[in-house]
Design a protein around this motif. Structure first.
Motif, short mmCIF file in Angstrom:
data_model
loop_
_atom_site.label_atom_id
_atom_site.label_comp_id
_atom_site.label_asym_id
_atom_site.label_seq_id
_atom_site.Cartn_x
_atom_site.Cartn_y
_atom_site.Cartn_z
N THR A 81 35.48 37.39 37.15
CA THR A 81 35.73 36.23 38.01
C THR A 81 35.53 36.54 39.49
O THR A 81 35.48 35.63 40.30
N GLY A 82 35.45 37.81 39.81
CA GLY A 82 35.39 38.20 41.22
C GLY A 82 36.77 38.36 41.84
O GLY A 82 36.89 38.51 43.05
N SER A 83 37.82 38.36 41.01
CA SER A 83 39.18 38.55 41.53
C SER A 83 39.34 39.98 42.06
O SER A 83 38.51 40.84 41.81
N THR A 84 40.44 40.20 42.74
CA THR A 84 40.73 41.51 43.30
C THR A 84 41.26 42.49 42.26
O THR A 84 41.42 43.67 42.55
N CYS A 85 41.53 42.04 41.05
CA CYS A 85 42.02 42.92 39.97
C CYS A 85 40.87 43.67 39.32
O CYS A 85 39.71 43.30 39.47
N ALA A 86 41.22 44.70 38.55
CA ALA A 86 40.21 45.50 37.85
C ALA A 86 39.35 44.61 36.97
O ALA A 86 39.84 43.69 36.33
#
Length: 104
Positions: free
Chosen positions: A47-52
């Motif tokens: 998704t492009g989130s900041t999580c791994a």
């Protein structure tokens, strides 16, 4: 030593202050959804989130919300529409707190 401890404490506080609700606005064509049996966890990757691995997760306690989210993402993929997802990045789960279709 006392100055070093104060510096360490200040760094810890500043990292806590950075945790917040983050917004993703995207067309989810490359997103990969998985619904795990047992606990019913919904996991979305890329998704492009900041999580791994760019993951975000849906809380497991509301099946109706999970179903609405799944339907929203499938509809957005099929129509190349933009979705807006808000998630909490204060934990490694990056839990979704809000989702919607972006107005045209």
């Amino acid at each position: 030593m006392k100055k070093l401890m104060l510096l360490g404490f200040a760094l810890c506080l500043s990292s806590l202050a950075n945790a917040a609700i983050v917004t993703i606005t995207a067309v989810p064509t490359g997103w990969r959804m998985a619904n795990y049996m047992g606990d019913g966890a919904l996991l979305v990757r890329n998704t492009g989130s900041t999580c791994a691995t760019g993951k975000i997760t849906m809380p497991t306690n509301n099946e109706a919300q999970r179903n609405r989210f799944w339907a929203l993402i499938l509809a957005a993929k099929a129509t190349s529409s933009t979705v807006v997802i808000e998630y909490d990045d204060s934990t490694t789960l990056c839990t979704i707190v809000s989702f919607s279709m972006k107005e045209s």
